[in-house]
Design a protein around this motif. Structure first.
Motif, PDB file in Angstrom:
ATOM      1  N   ALA A 185      40.642  47.565  50.972  1.00  0.00           N
ATOM      2  CA  ALA A 185      39.764  47.239  50.420  1.00  0.00           C
ATOM      3  C   ALA A 185      38.154  48.310  50.093  1.00  0.00           C
ATOM      4  CB  ALA A 185      38.308  46.187  51.690  1.00  0.00           C
ATOM      5  N   MET A 236      39.359  46.222  44.334  1.00  0.00           N
ATOM      6  CA  MET A 236      39.659  45.651  45.659  1.00  0.00           C
ATOM      7  C   MET A 236      38.321  45.957  46.400  1.00  0.00           C
ATOM      8  SD  MET A 236      42.110  43.752  47.357  1.00  0.00           S
ATOM      9  CE  MET A 236      40.807  42.129  46.986  1.00  0.00           C
ATOM     10  N   LEU A 242      39.444  40.335  43.407  1.00  0.00           N
ATOM     11  CA  LEU A 242      40.361  42.142  42.943  1.00  0.00           C
ATOM     12  C   LEU A 242      39.715  41.812  41.820  1.00  0.00           C
ATOM     13  CD1 LEU A 242      42.725  44.337  42.882  1.00  0.00           C
ATOM     14  CD2 LEU A 242      43.855  42.485  41.751  1.00  0.00           C
ATOM     15  N   THR A 270      42.994  42.645  51.428  1.00  0.00           N
ATOM     16  CA  THR A 270      43.975  43.738  50.635  1.00  0.00           C
ATOM     17  C   THR A 270      45.028  43.613  49.997  1.00  0.00           C
ATOM     18  OG1 THR A 270      43.689  45.467  53.074  1.00  0.00           O
ATOM     19  CG2 THR A 270      45.753  45.490  51.383  1.00  0.00           C
ATOM     20  N   ALA A 271      45.082  44.181  49.071  1.00  0.00           N
ATOM     21  CA  ALA A 271      46.159  43.926  47.636  1.00  0.00           C
ATOM     22  C   ALA A 271      47.578  44.702  48.206  1.00  0.00           C
ATOM     23  CB  ALA A 271      45.489  44.111  46.504  1.00  0.00           C
ATOM     24  N   ILE A 281      47.595  39.386  47.871  1.00  0.00           N
ATOM     25  CA  ILE A 281      46.299  39.604  48.239  1.00  0.00           C
ATOM     26  C   ILE A 281      47.077  38.860  49.517  1.00  0.00           C
ATOM     27  CG2 ILE A 281      43.518  39.017  48.608  1.00  0.00           C
ATOM     28  CD1 ILE A 281      43.822  39.297  45.652  1.00  0.00           C
TER      29      ILE A 281
END
Length: 298
Positions: A185, A236, A242, A270-271, A281
């Motif tokens: 992030a 992100m 995103l 988070t990706a 994601i």
């Protein structure tokens, strides 16, 4: 589970392949006053070119490369200086930056004593300068392929430190991160930035396309279908979205277009680029909220 970032493999794969093979906006590079870890610009023992550095007076000849374990910077026989991602076996992956000097057979790159990195045409031709970093006036500077994938010209300072005076602005975003598979992030990717799992690379190309490549054969598995745009940035966001934006008129003129995963409302998400080939994601509780749909394809 997919948002408005499009898979678009049927129509856009060809365009993303062409974008990698052709020079992109990333070849422009930038000047910088960033100060990373100090680098010794002294000439290596025996005057040789070591793995990651061109010391003053050294030349990168056609077919030769600098390498840092994750990238190969190659002076190609066609005259183009190209940075490729590198797999575990040392083979070239996607190109993430180039000097745009193809078509000059057997050109070579020289780190001059005055601090300028210059590509010259072949001595068999007229040995004419065709590209340079514009960093003359900094004697003793060296060119370094950094551990995080940024190719830099560094000026050796009297204090014993080194100042970045030009760089490609490529590599892994947030080089302090210990996990190259994640886009945390708040993290952002610019042209030539990448993330990677053991089986895939996620690359933001200079043409505006965000592409997931398979390492085994460099095949694109997924992309945003946004090639043809300049100055892209993928972020992100803290809200879990995103977002990929671009500024076709230049960064000083503001955003001219965007696309996103439509996953806002998931703060801290988070990706992750996964070993199974999927780009996902995740919420902070581990629940997936978006995916590329490429699991099992790597």
């Amino acid at each position: 589970m997919r948002g408005s970032i499009r898979t678009a493999l049927a129509g856009a794969v060809g365009s993303c392949l062409l974008a990698v093979l052709a020079p992109t906006a990333a070849s422009a590079a930038t000047t910088s006053t960033t100060t990373p870890a100090p680098v010794d610009c002294a000439t290596p023992p025996g005057g040789r070119t070591d793995a990651v550095r061109l010391a003053p007076g050294q030349t990168l000849y056609p077919g030769k490369s600098l390498t840092n374990g994750t990238e190969n910077l190659t002076m190609q026989d066609d005259g183009n200086l190209v940075m490729y991602l590198r797999d575990a076996d040392g083979h070239n992956g996607p190109a993430i930056w180039n000097s745009g000097t193809w078509g000059h057979i057997n050109a070579e790159a020289q780190m001059q004593q005055d601090g300028n990195l210059v590509i010259y045409t072949s001595p068999d031709m007229d040995y004419r300068p065709i590209w340079n970093t514009g960093t003359w006036g900094h004697p003793g500077s060296c060119a370094v392929l950094g551990a995080n994938g940024d190719f830099q010209v560094m000026s050796h300072q009297k204090s014993g430190t080194a100042l970045v005076i030009w760089h490609t602005a490529t590599g892994q975003p947030n080089p302090g991160d210990t996990d190259p598979t994640r886009l945390q992030a708040g993290a952002a990717m610019g042209p030539g930035d990448w993330r990677a799992s053991r089986t895939t690379w996620l690359v933001l190309q200079g043409d505006g396309n965000l592409v997931l490549y398979r390492k085994s054969d460099n095949a694109p598995l997924w992309n945003t279908g946004t090639s043809g745009h300049k100055n892209p940035v993928a972020t992100m966001n803290a809200d879990g979205n995103l977002r990929l934006v671009w500024a076709d008129n230049g960064p000083d003129w503001g955003i001219t277009g965007s696309t996103s995963s439509n996953t806002s409302g998931n703060p801290g998400a988070t990706a992750v680029v996964q070993d199974d080939g999927n780009f996902v994601i995740y919420r902070t509780d581990g629940k997936p909220v978006w995916q590329s749909g490429t699991w099992g394809k790597a």
